[in-house]
Design an enzyme around this catalytic site. Sequence first.
Site, PDB file in Angstrom:
ATOM      1  CE  LYS A  54      57.918 -21.610 -10.839  1.00 16.26           C
ATOM      2  NZ  LYS A  54      58.057 -20.279 -11.437  1.00 16.26           N
ATOM      3  N   GLY A  58      60.761 -26.236 -19.912  1.00 19.44           N
ATOM      4  CA  GLY A  58      61.765 -25.224 -19.572  1.00 19.44           C
ATOM      5  C   GLY A  58      63.133 -25.668 -20.044  1.00 19.44           C
ATOM      6  CB  SER A  59      66.471 -24.481 -19.136  1.00 13.40           C
ATOM      7  OG  SER A  59      66.443 -24.691 -17.740  1.00 13.40           O
ATOM      8  CB  THR A  60      68.373 -29.092 -21.234  1.00 14.52           C
ATOM      9  OG1 THR A  60      67.596 -29.080 -22.436  1.00 14.52           O
ATOM     10  CG2 THR A  60      68.992 -30.466 -21.062  1.00 14.52           C
ATOM     11  N   GLY A  84      65.453 -29.228 -16.166  1.00 11.36           N
ATOM     12  CA  GLY A  84      64.870 -30.557 -16.412  1.00 11.36           C
ATOM     13  C   GLY A  84      65.707 -31.653 -15.762  1.00 11.36           C
ATOM     14  CD  GLU A 109      58.455 -28.522 -25.036  1.00 11.67           C
ATOM     15  OE1 GLU A 109      59.550 -28.030 -25.405  1.00 11.67           O
ATOM     16  OE2 GLU A 109      57.398 -27.872 -24.975  1.00 11.67           O
ATOM     17  CB  CYS A 159      61.350 -25.058 -26.880  1.00  9.69           C
ATOM     18  SG  CYS A 159      59.791 -24.664 -26.166  1.00  9.69           S
ATOM     19  CD  GLU A 215      66.849 -23.795 -26.127  1.00 10.26           C
ATOM     20  OE1 GLU A 215      67.085 -24.163 -24.968  1.00 10.26           O
ATOM     21  OE2 GLU A 215      65.741 -23.912 -26.676  1.00 10.26           O
TER      22      GLU A 215
HETATM   23  P1  ADP Z   1      64.110 -20.762 -19.078  1.00 11.40           P
HETATM   24  O1  ADP Z   1      65.573 -20.880 -19.285  1.00 11.40           O
HETATM   25  O2  ADP Z   1      63.282 -21.052 -20.260  1.00 11.40           O
HETATM   26  O3  ADP Z   1      63.703 -19.577 -18.273  1.00 11.40           O
HETATM   27  P2  ADP Z   1      63.909 -22.379 -16.746  1.00 11.40           P
HETATM   28  O4  ADP Z   1      64.095 -23.852 -16.804  1.00 11.40           O
HETATM   29  O5  ADP Z   1      64.912 -21.573 -16.016  1.00 11.40           O
HETATM   30  O6  ADP Z   1      63.727 -21.995 -18.241  1.00 11.40           O
HETATM   31  O7  ADP Z   1      62.487 -22.020 -16.149  1.00 11.40           O
HETATM   32  C1  ADP Z   1      61.298 -22.705 -16.499  1.00 11.40           C
HETATM   33  C2  ADP Z   1      60.421 -22.797 -15.280  1.00 11.40           C
HETATM   34  O8  ADP Z   1      61.075 -23.598 -14.291  1.00 11.40           O
HETATM   35  C3  ADP Z   1      60.142 -21.465 -14.611  1.00 11.40           C
HETATM   36  O9  ADP Z   1      58.803 -21.475 -14.156  1.00 11.40           O
HETATM   37  C4  ADP Z   1      61.120 -21.451 -13.432  1.00 11.40           C
HETATM   38  O10 ADP Z   1      60.706 -20.639 -12.366  1.00 11.40           O
HETATM   39  C5  ADP Z   1      61.112 -22.918 -13.048  1.00 11.40           C
HETATM   40  N1  ADP Z   1      62.309 -23.365 -12.301  1.00 11.40           N
HETATM   41  C6  ADP Z   1      63.548 -22.820 -12.288  1.00 11.40           C
HETATM   42  N2  ADP Z   1      64.380 -23.533 -11.486  1.00 11.40           N
HETATM   43  C7  ADP Z   1      63.645 -24.554 -10.980  1.00 11.40           C
HETATM   44  C8  ADP Z   1      63.927 -25.662 -10.107  1.00 11.40           C
HETATM   45  N3  ADP Z   1      65.129 -25.859  -9.592  1.00 11.40           N
HETATM   46  N4  ADP Z   1      62.924 -26.527  -9.830  1.00 11.40           N
HETATM   47  C9  ADP Z   1      61.685 -26.359 -10.370  1.00 11.40           C
HETATM   48  N5  ADP Z   1      61.367 -25.351 -11.190  1.00 11.40           N
HETATM   49  C10 ADP Z   1      62.316 -24.457 -11.509  1.00 11.40           C
END
Ligand code: ADP
Length: 486
Positions: A193, A245-247, A250, A267, A301, A398
């Site tokens: 995705k 993606g974001s902590t 994660g 990561e 990142c 961050e």
């Molecule tokens: P950023 O702050 O870098 O946008 P996110 O962690 O919000 O990072 O998003 C990174 C990815 O994780 C995106 O593809 C987003 O759609 C997806 N994402 C956001 N929320 C969830 C969740 N609860 N479970 C799985 N994937 C998610």
Amino acid sequence: MAKNTSTKNTAEWNYAASPESTSHIRLEKKYQLFINNEWVSPSSKKYFPSTNPASEEVLAEIAWANDVDVDKAVKAARKAYQEVWSKLSGAERGKYIYRIARMMQERAREFAVIESLDCGKPIRESRDVDVPLACNHFFYYAGWADKLEYAMPHKKPEALGVAGQIIPWNFPLLMAAWKIAPALAAGNTVVLKPAETTSLTALKLAEIIKDSGLPPGVVNIVTGYGDTGAAIVNHPDIDKIAFTGSTNVGKIIQRAIAGTHKKSTLELGGKSANIIFDDAPIDQAVEGIVNGIFFNQGHVCCAGSRLFVQENIAERVIHKLKSRMESLYVGDPLDKNTDIGAINSKEQLETIEKYIRIGKEEGAEIYQSQCAIPSKGYFCRPTLFTGVSQSHVIAQEEIFGPVLTIQTFRTVDEVIQKANNTPYGLAAGVWTDKGSRIFNLTTKLRAGVVWANTYNKFDPVSPFGGYKESGFGREGGVHGLGAYLK
Ligand code: ADP
């Protein structure tokens, strides 16, 4: 010819606009889900827009996958794993991966332009960094597919099965390559995705995957928001989650898969330190700082967002840095002169502006380049803060934008302690003439990657990943292969 929206403060001279042409790219009005090598409409019939952050124009409508669609994709991936992909020899898998790399290379210009349109990053970055590195990842892992037993000596490496992969918006195509290439080389099938604001290059990659003749179901691409990501994470027939993606997300993912059979690599965020000693080549270091935080809008990142300068050279470094900031072009991502493109979304620009306000309220001293920025689109001037202390929010959290905090230090021990005083540990940079000092720091800095006298250098051969809240597991190199093997 596209209008040049790049701007520069220097009154005496300016570069003429040099926009990359968009005439050779082809975008559909509407993109469907890519399941089983077919374009499938989402069962909800819902679509969302992907916009160009530099112009706020809609580029395409993207299908929004729900649980039913994700289930379809996982079933396709499972079937492909059991019936085809796990039965092929490594050499055969390698041929497909190699073919994908070649086809991406042939369409490199198209990928670069679409990445800049959809993501906002300067064409120079997407053309010279993102796309070539993405191709190289496929080339590199194609070479490993028939050599897994050499990668894992004295073991019998086996694929995990179906990998669910969720990626962010800062390096859309490159992150897709980081995830898909090692997974396929190790013999897994994939449901990936992309981030909701940057689906287009992953969907273009899907076109190549289809054209390459990769067996149906080996790679499936489902688009959507966080709920689509959650549907992948929570699907019972997924064997591994690879997330960048974001902590915060994660942590949600880690909680969701706790107690299940699912393996994971995460990561996450970073607040990386860039450290300059008084014996460093200063001009080179200033260029490295600019590259580390301002190029790519700070959307990296591992951006070197905390600068530590040895006290006796601080004034000189800050002076040089400010004058270099004044020469940076902020504007049209498609213009080849542009150094800093558009911030990826309105929300992200608001987050960056919120942190800039917090920095001022905390009493840090702000300096922003004087350049004009385009009136339309999401742009941010390169910004630095001096007079920052360790406890300031802008030095701890961050920001993910072109915002640098500067602190000084006197001794090696002091800077190690300060650099490590963060919940993150993704990367660091050290600028010094002394090799012994570099070795000392690389062993003591709690960061997954430490660059010496350079910054933000990537290669498919070297592993990348974090310590502490920056996540776990490594991508790239042999280590990245191990993350997809039993
Ligand atoms: P950023 O702050 O870098 O946008 P996110 O962690 O919000 O990072 O998003 C990174 C990815 O994780 C995106 O593809 C987003 O759609 C997806 N994402 C956001 N929320 C969830 C969740 N609860 N479970 C799985 N994937 C998610």
